[in-house]
Design a protein around this motif. Structure first.
Motif, mmCIF file in Angstrom:
data_model
loop_
_atom_site.group_PDB
_atom_site.id
_atom_site.type_symbol
_atom_site.label_atom_id
_atom_site.label_comp_id
_atom_site.label_asym_id
_atom_site.label_seq_id
_atom_site.Cartn_x
_atom_site.Cartn_y
_atom_site.Cartn_z
ATOM 1 N N PRO A 1 -12.337 17.203 8.166
ATOM 2 C CA PRO A 1 -11.417 17.745 9.170
ATOM 3 C C PRO A 1 -10.043 17.099 9.123
ATOM 4 C CG PRO A 1 -13.069 16.345 10.198
ATOM 5 C CD PRO A 1 -13.480 16.511 8.772
ATOM 6 N N TYR A 2 -9.921 16.015 8.363
ATOM 7 C CA TYR A 2 -8.646 15.289 8.299
ATOM 8 C C TYR A 2 -7.896 15.555 6.991
ATOM 9 C CZ TYR A 2 -11.292 13.152 12.011
ATOM 10 O OH TYR A 2 -12.064 12.964 13.134
ATOM 11 N N GLU A 3 -8.224 16.692 6.350
ATOM 12 C CA GLU A 3 -7.531 17.085 5.136
ATOM 13 C C GLU A 3 -6.020 17.107 5.372
ATOM 14 O OE1 GLU A 3 -7.700 18.540 1.081
ATOM 15 O OE2 GLU A 3 -9.442 18.179 2.353
ATOM 16 N N GLY A 4 -5.285 16.435 4.493
ATOM 17 C CA GLY A 4 -3.832 16.436 4.588
ATOM 18 C C GLY A 4 -3.244 15.373 5.489
ATOM 19 N N GLN A 5 -4.113 14.662 6.234
ATOM 20 C CA GLN A 5 -3.588 13.624 7.128
ATOM 21 C C GLN A 5 -3.104 12.420 6.330
ATOM 22 O OE1 GLN A 5 -5.224 13.464 10.831
ATOM 23 N NE2 GLN A 5 -4.497 11.457 11.410
ATOM 24 N N PHE B 1 0.844 -1.202 0.000
ATOM 25 C CA PHE B 1 0.000 0.000 0.000
ATOM 26 C C PHE B 1 0.879 1.252 0.000
ATOM 27 C CE2 PHE B 1 -2.624 3.356 1.854
ATOM 28 C CZ PHE B 1 -3.793 3.219 1.111
ATOM 29 N N VAL B 2 0.547 2.183 -0.868
ATOM 30 C CA VAL B 2 1.291 3.447 -0.943
ATOM 31 C C VAL B 2 0.575 4.482 -0.094
ATOM 32 C CG1 VAL B 2 2.138 5.272 -2.445
ATOM 33 C CG2 VAL B 2 2.071 2.894 -3.267
ATOM 34 N N PRO B 3 1.178 4.944 1.017
ATOM 35 C CA PRO B 3 0.524 5.954 1.863
ATOM 36 C C PRO B 3 0.169 7.200 1.059
ATOM 37 C CG PRO B 3 2.440 5.030 2.964
ATOM 38 C CD PRO B 3 2.490 4.539 1.543
ATOM 39 N N PHE B 4 -0.877 7.880 1.490
ATOM 40 C CA PHE B 4 -1.309 9.092 0.790
ATOM 41 C C PHE B 4 -1.825 10.104 1.800
ATOM 42 C CE2 PHE B 4 -5.162 6.651 1.326
ATOM 43 C CZ PHE B 4 -6.150 7.606 1.543
ATOM 44 N N SER B 5 -1.869 11.358 1.385
ATOM 45 C CA SER B 5 -2.439 12.440 2.185
ATOM 46 C C SER B 5 -3.878 12.658 1.729
ATOM 47 C CB SER B 5 -1.626 13.726 2.024
ATOM 48 O OG SER B 5 -0.326 13.555 2.543
ATOM 49 N N LEU B 6 -4.791 12.647 2.667
ATOM 50 C CA LEU B 6 -6.218 12.702 2.340
ATOM 51 C C LEU B 6 -6.621 14.070 1.795
ATOM 52 C CD1 LEU B 6 -8.944 11.141 2.524
ATOM 53 C CD2 LEU B 6 -9.286 12.277 4.729
ATOM 54 N N THR B 7 -7.435 14.047 0.758
ATOM 55 C CA THR B 7 -8.153 15.223 0.285
ATOM 56 C C THR B 7 -9.639 14.882 0.219
ATOM 57 O OG1 THR B 7 -7.767 14.557 -2.018
ATOM 58 C CG2 THR B 7 -6.222 16.153 -1.053
ATOM 59 N N ASN B 8 -10.470 15.888 0.374
ATOM 60 C CA ASN B 8 -11.903 15.627 0.477
ATOM 61 C C ASN B 8 -12.473 14.995 -0.777
ATOM 62 O OD1 ASN B 8 -14.392 15.927 2.087
ATOM 63 N ND2 ASN B 8 -15.015 17.283 0.422
ATOM 64 N N ASP B 9 -11.848 15.243 -1.931
ATOM 65 C CA ASP B 9 -12.405 14.686 -3.163
ATOM 66 C C ASP B 9 -12.255 13.169 -3.259
ATOM 67 O OD1 ASP B 9 -9.684 14.516 -3.663
ATOM 68 O OD2 ASP B 9 -9.698 15.904 -5.360
ATOM 69 N N ARG B 10 -11.507 12.562 -2.343
ATOM 70 C CA ARG B 10 -11.402 11.098 -2.309
ATOM 71 C C ARG B 10 -12.584 10.461 -1.580
ATOM 72 N NH1 ARG B 10 -5.501 9.087 -2.782
ATOM 73 N NH2 ARG B 10 -6.527 7.098 -2.372
ATOM 74 N N LEU B 11 -13.327 11.264 -0.846
ATOM 75 C CA LEU B 11 -14.388 10.737 0.010
ATOM 76 C C LEU B 11 -15.731 10.751 -0.715
ATOM 77 C CD1 LEU B 11 -13.279 12.402 3.375
ATOM 78 C CD2 LEU B 11 -12.777 10.094 2.539
#
Length: 535
Positions: A473-477, A455-465
């Motif tokens: 609230p977890y944008e960028g996590q 699995f390749v870690p990623f930083s969350l953006t709202n458009d993935r949800l």
């Protein structure tokens, strides 16, 4: 005829008690066989899912989700309106590995809502109007203590609807119960073995602190946290424990957010009281600093981070809360998904539109409902935190966050992960072993994660949800895993980032009695307990 519809092979199966390398055979929506391996004959005609050494777990059971709720209580009748309905909320849940949600049917203090059965019927109609991707049930929120309604309708909630849990508030002017009202409702709930959920914050203390903050013009979203320091949760948990012990009623504290309240729960549990606790991702991943992350502390965009109780003042509480996950103080880990949009006048901007001072010299609130006008208004105004709907989205990120921050870091074991997110919620809310287990006969509700090594870690953006909210609230996590497959009653509803399920597939769940929330039959101290109530 194929022996199985679907089989899962090469997985690391995790239950609340064990880790094994068994394969799973699924037929007609149920788990039928766990086996070390399957023969070619067994596999013939079946869909074969290769887990490739990844964790295979029971589907998540999220016992705290708000959908289709209207909280229009402000001076202009705007208030908050949940952004997610059953379609979008269940879609978001399944894409995050949750296969069962329990949402709230909310009584109000208006006369038409005296009937709890009527309230539940109206919320069921809202669910039917859109359909759900996954199975769902209801808690009922009770804000009145009408004796005739409680006595007549609580047994029918259980027998006719399979609703075996209710939620009571110690805060919010439109919802909170006095101690006497709380006892009235808990007493009837106990008689019907209905699990009592408590939102524990001292409403009077919050109002007093809010008044003092307003006198000092500290009304920006950041000061929401100042109005609700951990002490108000600590006092309310202590009081609710005392009242519940008085009448021997098991209780579950929802969304415990502070180490102070957690210690109160732990102390009660150590005394043998049937006191249970839930916590949520926001208390491990956010702090008061997140309420001033956008530009500066007075920026209204910080309203996106407001929930109640608020996150703890700093990260030191999170370290203690992780210990509570590990040692069993917390029974369940839920999302408290309470979604409000930032671009909607019925969402976070209510904090400006309902605040008279912010609207001085501005058009009437109804004139600001256009998107551009609303955006301009909230960019210029501070608003007042007391009018901002309390809640943040999180049903899709609940499991991946806990996987990333607790399971993969060794703070909790894989078995504890399953216990907190699936098995215990199923037991607590009368769904086990149909839900929350991988045993033969259970619904084939299953999450399969990605193999950690690939699995390749990623930083969350709202458009993935997949929710209907315009932020997370977890944008960028950073996330280090995400569900690869979600199966609901044997159907693959989410696969490698793609939705494969159908809205309307989810079924309403009539639930049984809780297997956890029971009073213990030990000798009671007459100085603490009114035993004579049951003679």
């Amino acid at each position: 005829m194929p022996k199985f519809d679907t089989v899962v092979i090469n997985g690391v199966l995790v239950s609340a008690s064990d880790v094994s390398s068994n394969c799973i055979g699924i037929k007609d929506g149920k788990i039928t066989v766990l086996a070390e391996r399957f023969s070619d004959d067994d596999l013939r005609g079946a869909e074969v899912i290769d887990a490739e050494g990844a964790y295979v777990m029971p589907g998540g059971v999220d016992g705290h989700v708000h959908l289709c709720q209207d909280l229009q209580t402000g001076p202009h009748g705007l208030g908050g309106r949940c952004a997610d309905d059953f379609l979008t909320g269940s879609r978001s849940a399944m894409c995050g590995g949750t296969t069962t949600i329990i949402t709230f049917a909310t009584q109000t203090r208006s006369e038409p809502d005296r009937s709890l059965l009527g309230v539940v019927g109206r919320y069921k109609a809202r669910a039917d109007a859109t359909g759900s991707y996954i199975d769902y049930g209801f808690h009922v929120i009770i804000v009145r203590d009408d004796g005739d309604v409680l006595e007549e309708e609580m047994p029918r909630l259980v027998s006719e609807w399979g609703i075996t849990s209710c939620k009571l508030f110690l805060t919010y002017e439109t919802q909170r119960l006095s101690d006497k009202q709380l006892l009235n409702v808990m007493y009837e709930a106990r008689k019907n073995r209905i699990t009592t959920m408590i939102h524990a914050e001292n409403g009077d203390a919050i109002e007093w602190l809010t008044d003092k903050l307003e006198e000092r013009n500290k009304i920006a979203p950041y000061y929401h946290a100042w109005s609700r320091p951990p002490a108000v949760e600590g006092e309310a948990t202590n009081r609710a424990i005392a009242l519940a012990e008085l009448i021997q009623n098991p209780i579950l504290f929802v969304h415990i957010g502070s180490a102070l309240a957690m210690k109160n729960v732990r102390k009660a549990q150590t005394r043998g009281l049937p006191v249970y606790a839930e916590t949520c991702p926001q208390y491990f991943n956010l702090t008061w600093n997140d309420l001033k992350k956008f530009h500066d502390p007075s920026c209204f965009e910080n309203s996106k981070m407001i929930c109640s109780p608020p996150p703890p003042p700093d990260a030191s509480d999170a370290d203690e809360l992780y210990l509570g996950l590990h040692n069993g103080t917390f029974t369940i880990f839920s999302s408290d998904h309470c979604p409000f949009r930032y671009d909607d006048p019925h969402g976070k901007p209510t904090g400006v539109l309902e605040h008279a001072e912010s609207m001085t010299g501005e058009p009437e609130p109804e004139s600001c409902l256009d998107g551009h006008a609303l955006c301009d208004l909230v960019s210029r105004k501070t608003g007042a935190f007391k009018f901002i709907p309390n809640g943040i989205p999180g049903v899709e990120t609940r499991l991946p966050l806990l996987y990333t921050t607790a399971l993969q870091t060794g703070r909790i074991s894989p078995q504890k992960f399953v216990e907190l997110t699936s098995t215990n919620p199923a037991k607590l809310y009368g769904l086990y072993p149909r839900k929350g287990s991988l045993m033969p006969g259970a619904d084939a509700d299953i999450i399969i994660w990605h193999p950690d090594h690939s699995f390749v870690p990623f930083s969350l953006t709202n458009d993935r949800l997949h929710h209907n909210v315009d932020y997370t609230p977890y944008e960028g996590q950073q996330f280090t895993n995400w569900p690869r497959y979600t199966l609901s009653r044997g159907q693959v509803v989410y696969r490698n980032g793609q939705i494969t399920g159908k809205v309307g597939y989810g079924q309403y769940l009539k639930r049984g009695q809780s297997q956890l929330a029971t009073a213990q039959g030990r000798k009671q101290d007459p100085r603490r307990v009114a035993d004579w109530l049951y003679e």
